[in-house]
Scaffold this motif. Structure first.
Motif, PDB file in Angstrom:
ATOM      1  N   ALA A  33       0.837  -1.210   0.000  1.00 52.74           N
ATOM      2  CA  ALA A  33       0.000   0.000   0.000  1.00 52.74           C
ATOM      3  C   ALA A  33       0.871   1.259   0.000  1.00 52.74           C
ATOM      4  O   ALA A  33       0.592   2.227  -0.723  1.00 52.74           O
ATOM      5  CB  ALA A  33      -0.929  -0.005   1.213  1.00 52.74           C
ATOM      6  N   ILE A  34       1.968   1.218   0.782  1.00 55.06           N
ATOM      7  CA  ILE A  34       2.878   2.377   0.833  1.00 55.06           C
ATOM      8  C   ILE A  34       3.546   2.571  -0.528  1.00 55.06           C
ATOM      9  O   ILE A  34       3.634   3.694  -1.039  1.00 55.06           O
ATOM     10  CB  ILE A  34       3.960   2.159   1.920  1.00 55.06           C
ATOM     11  CG1 ILE A  34       3.298   1.988   3.286  1.00 55.06           C
ATOM     12  CG2 ILE A  34       4.961   3.311   1.942  1.00 55.06           C
ATOM     13  CD1 ILE A  34       4.230   1.498   4.365  1.00 55.06           C
ATOM     14  N   LEU A  35       3.981   1.465  -1.126  1.00 55.99           N
ATOM     15  CA  LEU A  35       4.663   1.560  -2.419  1.00 55.99           C
ATOM     16  C   LEU A  35       3.742   2.106  -3.504  1.00 55.99           C
ATOM     17  O   LEU A  35       4.167   2.911  -4.341  1.00 55.99           O
ATOM     18  CB  LEU A  35       5.198   0.190  -2.840  1.00 55.99           C
ATOM     19  CG  LEU A  35       6.319  -0.402  -1.978  1.00 55.99           C
ATOM     20  CD1 LEU A  35       6.733  -1.768  -2.509  1.00 55.99           C
ATOM     21  CD2 LEU A  35       7.519   0.520  -1.945  1.00 55.99           C
ATOM     22  N   ILE A  36       2.479   1.694  -3.494  1.00 52.27           N
ATOM     23  CA  ILE A  36       1.533   2.174  -4.510  1.00 52.27           C
ATOM     24  C   ILE A  36       1.336   3.685  -4.360  1.00 52.27           C
ATOM     25  O   ILE A  36       1.384   4.447  -5.327  1.00 52.27           O
ATOM     26  CB  ILE A  36       0.176   1.441  -4.403  1.00 52.27           C
ATOM     27  CG1 ILE A  36       0.345  -0.020  -4.833  1.00 52.27           C
ATOM     28  CG2 ILE A  36      -0.887   2.112  -5.253  1.00 52.27           C
ATOM     29  CD1 ILE A  36      -0.863  -0.874  -4.587  1.00 52.27           C
ATOM     30  N   ARG A  37       1.150   4.111  -3.134  1.00 53.32           N
ATOM     31  CA  ARG A  37       0.950   5.538  -2.874  1.00 53.32           C
ATOM     32  C   ARG A  37       2.156   6.351  -3.368  1.00 53.32           C
ATOM     33  O   ARG A  37       2.010   7.368  -4.044  1.00 53.32           O
ATOM     34  CB  ARG A  37       0.758   5.725  -1.360  1.00 53.32           C
ATOM     35  CG  ARG A  37       0.481   7.118  -0.938  1.00 53.32           C
ATOM     36  CD  ARG A  37       0.613   7.228   0.569  1.00 53.32           C
ATOM     37  NE  ARG A  37       0.423   8.599   0.968  1.00 53.32           N
ATOM     38  CZ  ARG A  37      -0.516   8.991   1.804  1.00 53.32           C
ATOM     39  NH1 ARG A  37      -1.347   8.144   2.314  1.00 53.32           N
ATOM     40  NH2 ARG A  37      -0.626  10.254   2.119  1.00 53.32           N
ATOM     41  N   GLU A  38       3.355   5.862  -3.048  1.00 53.72           N
ATOM     42  CA  GLU A  38       4.559   6.604  -3.438  1.00 53.72           C
ATOM     43  C   GLU A  38       4.804   6.515  -4.948  1.00 53.72           C
ATOM     44  O   GLU A  38       5.341   7.452  -5.541  1.00 53.72           O
ATOM     45  CB  GLU A  38       5.783   6.093  -2.667  1.00 53.72           C
ATOM     46  CG  GLU A  38       5.677   6.240  -1.154  1.00 53.72           C
ATOM     47  CD  GLU A  38       5.343   7.653  -0.696  1.00 53.72           C
ATOM     48  OE1 GLU A  38       5.622   8.625  -1.428  1.00 53.72           O
ATOM     49  OE2 GLU A  38       4.770   7.784   0.403  1.00 53.72           O
ATOM     50  N   ALA A  39       4.415   5.388  -5.560  1.00 54.67           N
ATOM     51  CA  ALA A  39       4.589   5.254  -7.020  1.00 54.67           C
ATOM     52  C   ALA A  39       3.739   6.303  -7.738  1.00 54.67           C
ATOM     53  O   ALA A  39       4.184   6.920  -8.712  1.00 54.67           O
ATOM     54  CB  ALA A  39       4.193   3.853  -7.469  1.00 54.67           C
ATOM     55  N   VAL A  40       2.526   6.522  -7.251  1.00 53.20           N
ATOM     56  CA  VAL A  40       1.655   7.544  -7.846  1.00 53.20           C
ATOM     57  C   VAL A  40       2.255   8.931  -7.623  1.00 53.20           C
ATOM     58  O   VAL A  40       2.269   9.770  -8.522  1.00 53.20           O
ATOM     59  CB  VAL A  40       0.222   7.440  -7.253  1.00 53.20           C
ATOM     60  CG1 VAL A  40      -0.643   8.601  -7.708  1.00 53.20           C
ATOM     61  CG2 VAL A  40      -0.416   6.119  -7.648  1.00 53.20           C
ATOM     62  N   GLU A  41       2.791   9.143  -6.439  1.00 52.69           N
ATOM     63  CA  GLU A  41       3.427  10.429  -6.111  1.00 52.69           C
ATOM     64  C   GLU A  41       4.637  10.678  -7.023  1.00 52.69           C
ATOM     65  O   GLU A  41       4.829  11.789  -7.531  1.00 52.69           O
ATOM     66  CB  GLU A  41       3.846  10.401  -4.630  1.00 52.69           C
ATOM     67  CG  GLU A  41       4.563  11.623  -4.125  1.00 52.69           C
ATOM     68  CD  GLU A  41       3.659  12.841  -3.972  1.00 52.69           C
ATOM     69  OE1 GLU A  41       2.432  12.669  -3.989  1.00 52.69           O
ATOM     70  OE2 GLU A  41       4.196  13.955  -3.861  1.00 52.69           O
ATOM     71  N   ILE A  42       5.430   9.636  -7.233  1.00 52.63           N
ATOM     72  CA  ILE A  42       6.619   9.750  -8.101  1.00 52.63           C
ATOM     73  C   ILE A  42       6.187  10.100  -9.524  1.00 52.63           C
ATOM     74  O   ILE A  42       6.748  11.001 -10.156  1.00 52.63           O
ATOM     75  CB  ILE A  42       7.433   8.428  -8.075  1.00 52.63           C
ATOM     76  CG1 ILE A  42       8.170   8.298  -6.741  1.00 52.63           C
ATOM     77  CG2 ILE A  42       8.413   8.353  -9.254  1.00 52.63           C
ATOM     78  CD1 ILE A  42       8.740   6.915  -6.460  1.00 52.63           C
ATOM     79  N   ALA A  43       5.164   9.405 -10.016  1.00 48.94           N
ATOM     80  CA  ALA A  43       4.695   9.665 -11.391  1.00 48.94           C
ATOM     81  C   ALA A  43       4.130  11.081 -11.507  1.00 48.94           C
ATOM     82  O   ALA A  43       4.332  11.771 -12.515  1.00 48.94           O
ATOM     83  CB  ALA A  43       3.648   8.634 -11.787  1.00 48.94           C
ATOM     84  N   GLU A  44       3.445  11.538 -10.451  1.00 50.55           N
ATOM     85  CA  GLU A  44       2.854  12.882 -10.451  1.00 50.55           C
ATOM     86  C   GLU A  44       3.928  13.969 -10.523  1.00 50.55           C
ATOM     87  O   GLU A  44       3.683  15.071 -11.013  1.00 50.55           O
ATOM     88  CB  GLU A  44       2.009  13.092  -9.188  1.00 50.55           C
ATOM     89  CG  GLU A  44       0.602  12.550  -9.267  1.00 50.55           C
ATOM     90  CD  GLU A  44      -0.221  13.219 -10.350  1.00 50.55           C
ATOM     91  OE1 GLU A  44      -0.074  14.423 -10.589  1.00 50.55           O
ATOM     92  OE2 GLU A  44      -1.014  12.507 -11.000  1.00 50.55           O
TER      93      GLU A  44
END
Lengths: 135, 87
Positions: free
Chosen positions: A32-43
């Motif tokens: 869950a943490i990785l998904i949240r940060e992956a979206v943040e990185i892409a943003e």
């Protein structure tokens, strides 16, 4: 071109991913943490459109899971040991546990990766307040 | 038996592609190349951060209370001070 604060945003998100993975990869707690940060990185990449951001987030998660999955072995083995399996305990210890410990990673990794696109959509929907959830 | 005459010299012979030849290499679209480059950049940054954390972890392990107790059990401060004097 990245927005002015994007570099800091990207750096902070990567730092959080590194911190999450520094003690190994625990599929149950870390995804869950990785998904949240992956979206943040892409943003953080302002020049990418929505489809490209989603592709980048998915590719990042896939690469991280592939690179880190071996370190998930202790967490997966703990999950298996915590299962209440059929038959007497000796059967569980001698047959089921070794069998499942060898099979579980092979099942879990593709299952985890297959669930990522829907989970990313869920995060995006939630961030756009598209979910109606009564707290 | 029918014999085919050789083609006249002004006729261009078209060579058909060899169907058994391996498929041509897929050429990545510019968008794909751009995304791949971004991904490689992000992964490089992540590896660098993990390396930094690895060093931090080594320092943290040295500061670990258990390690400190073990160091205290293994060495007495006075002994170390004496050895410094001797040196």
């Amino acid at each position: 071109m990245m927005p002015p604060d994007a570099e800091d945003r990207l750096d902070a998100a990567i730092a959080r991913v590194a911190s999450t993975l520094s003690d190994g990869f625990d599929p149950a707690n870390d995804v869950a943490i990785l998904i949240r940060e992956a979206v943040e990185i892409a943003e953080a990449f302002g020049d990418l459109d929505g489809t490209e951001k989603k592709a980048l987030a998915l590719a990042f998660l896939g690469r991280v899971i592939d690179e880190c999955f071996d370190s998930a072995t202790p967490a997966i083995e703990k999950m298996v040991e915590d299962l209440d399996l059929p038959g007497p305990e000796v059967l569980e210890r001698v047959v089921w546990d070794p069998l499942l410990k060898s099979i579980a990673p092979k099942l879990l990794r593709p299952a985890l990766k297959a669930s990522l696109p829907q989970l990313i959509d869920l995060v995006i929907d939630a961030s756009h307040s598209m979910l109606e959830v009564n707290r | 038996m029918i014999e085919f005459a050789p083609p006249p010299s002004d006729v261009k012979i078209i060579e058909l592609p060899n169907r058994t030849a391996p498929a041509t290499t897929r050429i990545a679209r510019p968008e794909t190349l751009r995304l791949r480059s971004r991904l490689n950049d992000v992964m490089a940054r992540l590896h660098a951060k993990l390396d930094d954390l690895g060093e931090d972890q080594a320092v943290a392990d040295q500061l670990d209370p258990k390690a400190t107790r073990m160091a205290c059990a293994a060495f007495k401060l006075e002994d170390l001070e004496d050895s410094d004097d001797a040196a």
